[in-house]
Design a protein around this motif. Sequence first.
Motif, PDB file in Angstrom:
ATOM      1  N   SER A 176      46.709 -36.817  29.825  1.00 18.24           N
ATOM      2  CA  SER A 176      46.665 -38.131  29.198  1.00 18.24           C
ATOM      3  C   SER A 176      46.119 -39.134  30.208  1.00 18.24           C
ATOM      4  CB  SER A 176      48.060 -38.562  28.732  1.00 18.24           C
ATOM      5  OG  SER A 176      48.019 -39.869  28.182  1.00 18.24           O
ATOM      6  N   SER A 177      45.666 -40.260  29.709  1.00 19.07           N
ATOM      7  CA  SER A 177      45.275 -41.364  30.592  1.00 19.07           C
ATOM      8  C   SER A 177      46.445 -42.282  30.884  1.00 19.07           C
ATOM      9  CB  SER A 177      44.128 -42.160  29.952  1.00 19.07           C
ATOM     10  OG  SER A 177      44.540 -42.712  28.710  1.00 19.07           O
ATOM     11  N   ARG A 178      47.616 -41.996  30.286  1.00 23.63           N
ATOM     12  CA  ARG A 178      48.814 -42.823  30.470  1.00 23.63           C
ATOM     13  C   ARG A 178      49.979 -41.924  30.869  1.00 23.63           C
ATOM     14  NH1 ARG A 178      49.047 -45.842  24.756  1.00 23.63           N
ATOM     15  NH2 ARG A 178      49.261 -43.638  24.145  1.00 23.63           N
TER      16      ARG A 178
ATOM     17  N   CYS B 113      49.273 -37.720  36.619  1.00 23.56           N
ATOM     18  CA  CYS B 113      50.040 -38.816  36.017  1.00 23.56           C
ATOM     19  C   CYS B 113      51.396 -39.003  36.698  1.00 23.56           C
ATOM     20  CB  CYS B 113      50.214 -38.605  34.514  1.00 23.56           C
ATOM     21  SG  CYS B 113      48.714 -38.886  33.554  1.00 23.56           S
TER      22      CYS B 113
ATOM     23  N   CYS C 120      46.919 -40.375  36.900  1.00 24.77           N
ATOM     24  CA  CYS C 120      46.230 -39.781  35.743  1.00 24.77           C
ATOM     25  C   CYS C 120      44.728 -39.651  35.980  1.00 24.77           C
ATOM     26  CB  CYS C 120      46.485 -40.632  34.495  1.00 24.77           C
ATOM     27  SG  CYS C 120      48.209 -40.714  33.978  1.00 24.77           S
ATOM     28  N   SER C 121      44.184 -40.543  36.800  1.00 22.25           N
ATOM     29  CA  SER C 121      42.747 -40.493  37.088  1.00 22.25           C
ATOM     30  C   SER C 121      42.429 -39.759  38.381  1.00 22.25           C
ATOM     31  CB  SER C 121      42.191 -41.915  37.168  1.00 22.25           C
ATOM     32  OG  SER C 121      42.867 -42.656  38.177  1.00 22.25           O
TER      33      SER C 121
END
Length: 298
Positions: A197-199, A255, A283-284
Amino acid sequence: VISLREGTYREALNPPRSGSRDAPIVFQRHGSETPTITGVDIGLTIIGREYIEVDGLTVTDVSGWARLQDSRYITIRNSTFRRATSTGTTGGFKMVRSTYNRILGNVLQDGNDNMVLVDAADRNVIADNTFSTGRHSLLSVRCSNFNVFRANRFANPSQKAMELYDCEGVGSDSPIRYDAAHRNLFERNEVTKTMASSRDHDYNGIQHGAQQTILRRNVFRGNDGGAVHYQNYADESLYVYGNRMYHNTFYANKCHAIIGASGSSNYRDNRAKNNLLYKNVTCSGGATQTRIADTGAV
């Protein structure tokens, strides 16, 4: 003892009576044969019973695998549960107001919520099981207390692994009961491969909203949606306090390894101590292993 021969059984296992402590009723496979329950609503339906044992059955391609309701001293071991088709908490192994049960050495694969404990499903032992591929979660503990989750294996590339919180009346079996998920123990479990996920609040190894939980000697490895998040949101995850997390290993999770939110006076006193964190990232992919919004609360 009822010994079941190999074959396909298109009916639920629904014991008509209870056993006793000295003489439990046992349903077991015959030798190494494979009796399979399929094509029914709920494969194992145990309601209002005591001292029943199920050993070595396969339940597959059903609406839901098992339902234990108002039952005590039930043991289910060495069984395989695959492909529960229903959505919501029906699609898996569900325990409602059931206590002193043991779920040991089973495989639970491809459900919606693969196992749910709800409405004071207290003092159960869930040990040495393999949980994989849940469309929503592998394990959901809702307003239930004093349970032991030991030496299980969790892997869910489709969503999160576990969620712990109170009950806000969502679902047919869920009451409205807050500050009601106390003193559950998680030890020596392995949690891997949650969805990316990006979150860092979406697909955690543990989406944590309970009270006085102990997490010790677990391994969180290769989760792409974050490892453990002490979350805070209305209404099921507002009472998050007194939790302890120690002697755990967090390796190569995205994350963040440990995430802490912030909240009211009911979000407090959550302590993480003596854990090993190595190669966890944002997350990145950034080189930050934790994100704690309120260091006084976590």
